[in-house]
Design a protein around this motif. Structure first.
Motif, short mmCIF file in Angstrom:
data_model
loop_
_atom_site.label_atom_id
_atom_site.label_comp_id
_atom_site.label_asym_id
_atom_site.label_seq_id
_atom_site.Cartn_x
_atom_site.Cartn_y
_atom_site.Cartn_z
N LYS A 43 1.21 -4.33 7.03
CA LYS A 43 2.33 -3.60 6.45
C LYS A 43 2.13 -3.38 4.96
O LYS A 43 1.77 -4.28 4.22
CB LYS A 43 3.63 -4.39 6.68
N LYS A 44 2.36 -2.13 4.53
CA LYS A 44 2.21 -1.82 3.11
C LYS A 44 3.47 -2.22 2.34
O LYS A 44 4.59 -2.04 2.83
CB LYS A 44 1.94 -0.32 2.92
N GLU A 45 3.26 -2.77 1.15
CA GLU A 45 4.39 -3.18 0.31
C GLU A 45 4.71 -2.06 -0.68
O GLU A 45 3.83 -1.52 -1.34
CB GLU A 45 4.05 -4.47 -0.45
N LYS A 46 6.00 -1.75 -0.78
CA LYS A 46 6.45 -0.66 -1.64
C LYS A 46 7.38 -1.20 -2.72
O LYS A 46 8.14 -2.15 -2.47
CB LYS A 46 7.18 0.38 -0.79
N LEU B 87 1.67 -0.72 -10.16
CA LEU B 87 0.61 0.07 -9.54
C LEU B 87 -0.58 -0.81 -9.14
O LEU B 87 -1.28 -0.52 -8.16
CB LEU B 87 0.15 1.18 -10.49
N LYS B 88 -0.78 -1.88 -9.89
CA LYS B 88 -1.87 -2.81 -9.57
C LYS B 88 -1.51 -3.72 -8.40
O LYS B 88 -2.38 -4.11 -7.61
CB LYS B 88 -2.21 -3.66 -10.80
N ASN B 89 -0.23 -4.05 -8.27
CA ASN B 89 0.17 -5.09 -7.33
C ASN B 89 0.80 -4.61 -6.03
O ASN B 89 1.00 -5.41 -5.11
CB ASN B 89 1.14 -6.06 -8.02
N PHE B 90 1.13 -3.31 -5.94
CA PHE B 90 1.78 -2.81 -4.73
C PHE B 90 1.08 -1.57 -4.20
O PHE B 90 0.44 -0.83 -4.94
CB PHE B 90 3.26 -2.53 -5.01
N ASP B 91 1.22 -1.35 -2.91
CA ASP B 91 0.55 -0.24 -2.26
C ASP B 91 1.16 1.11 -2.62
O ASP B 91 0.46 2.11 -2.73
CB ASP B 91 0.62 -0.41 -0.73
N GLU B 92 2.47 1.12 -2.78
CA GLU B 92 3.19 2.36 -3.08
C GLU B 92 4.26 2.07 -4.12
O GLU B 92 4.98 1.08 -4.01
CB GLU B 92 3.81 2.93 -1.80
#
Length: 218
Positions: free
Chosen positions: A2-5, A24-29
């Motif tokens: 699962k992508k973290e937003k 931006l470095k720590n989350f997918d979206e």
């Protein structure tokens, strides 16, 4: 997997831009949200929009003009001077601002499926603002989760670091020059290094000077 937003509360200033790079470095979206509360310098919203565009981040601007009607302050009124008297809150403090901003950011975050909210509040260099304290953020985090039955996590990457360390974080993220040249922190609406006279500029410059001096010593 699962992508973290994440949603970043974004003003286009030094702190929130550093937090945007951190997100931006720590989350997918990542998305950014900026609030229009009739601040004197509409340039602030333009700067935030331009940075979001350059970094390819979806950007939402929400109308919070009622806040100015309820809580007149030096950031929205020409007839109120920027000052900080001993024992009093600075005239730049806006009652309820972070409470409302983070609450609306939470509503937006839930709608877009983001459980992470990032804000640049800081208790180390917080100018006496009560809504920048860690205890407030932790309390609001619980309240938002209960109010919307959603597992929000409010992140405060700058909470326990000073302005010099904030510059250091920007440098670590490869964004020091970008933050220095593109952001608007100045109370008088001057981009980059600012007017050099207002309290925000003094804090920003002192932090940058301290960081650059520490970097030279290494």
């Amino acid at each position: 997997m699962k992508k973290e937003k994440a949603v970043v509360v974004f003003s286009g200033g030094q702190d929130s831009t550093t937090c945007l790079f951190w997100a931006l470095k720590n989350f997918d979206e990542v998305e950014a949200v900026t609030f229009n509360y009739n601040q004197k310098h509409k340039l602030e919203i333009e700067v935030a929009s331009e940075i979001a565009k350059e970094l390819n981040v979806k950007h939402t601007v929400l109308d919070m003009s009622l806040l100015n009607q309820l809580a007149p302050n030096a950031l929205t009124r020409d007839d109120i001077n920027i000052e900080h008297k001993e024992g009093e809150l600075p005239s730049t403090f806006v009652d309820g601002r972070n409470l409302l901003f983070l609450s609306f950011a939470g509503v937006l975050a839930k709608q877009v499926g983001a459980r992470h909210i990032i804000t640049g509040v800081c208790e180390t260099d917080f100018s006496g603002y009560p809504d920048c304290r860690d205890v407030f953020i932790k309390s609001l985090n619980v309240t938002l989760n209960l109010s919307m039955d959603f597992p929000f996590v409010i992140h405060t990457p700058l909470m326990w670091i000073n302005k010099a360390e904030t510059w250091g974080l920007a440098d670590e993220l490869g964004a020091l020059d970008y933050v220095r040249e593109k952001t608007l922190t100045c109370y008088n609406g001057v981009i980059a290094d600012g007017c050099g006279e207002c309290p925000a500029c003094h804090l920003r410059k002192r932090g940058l000077d301290d960081y650059l001096a520490q970097k030279e010593e290494k």
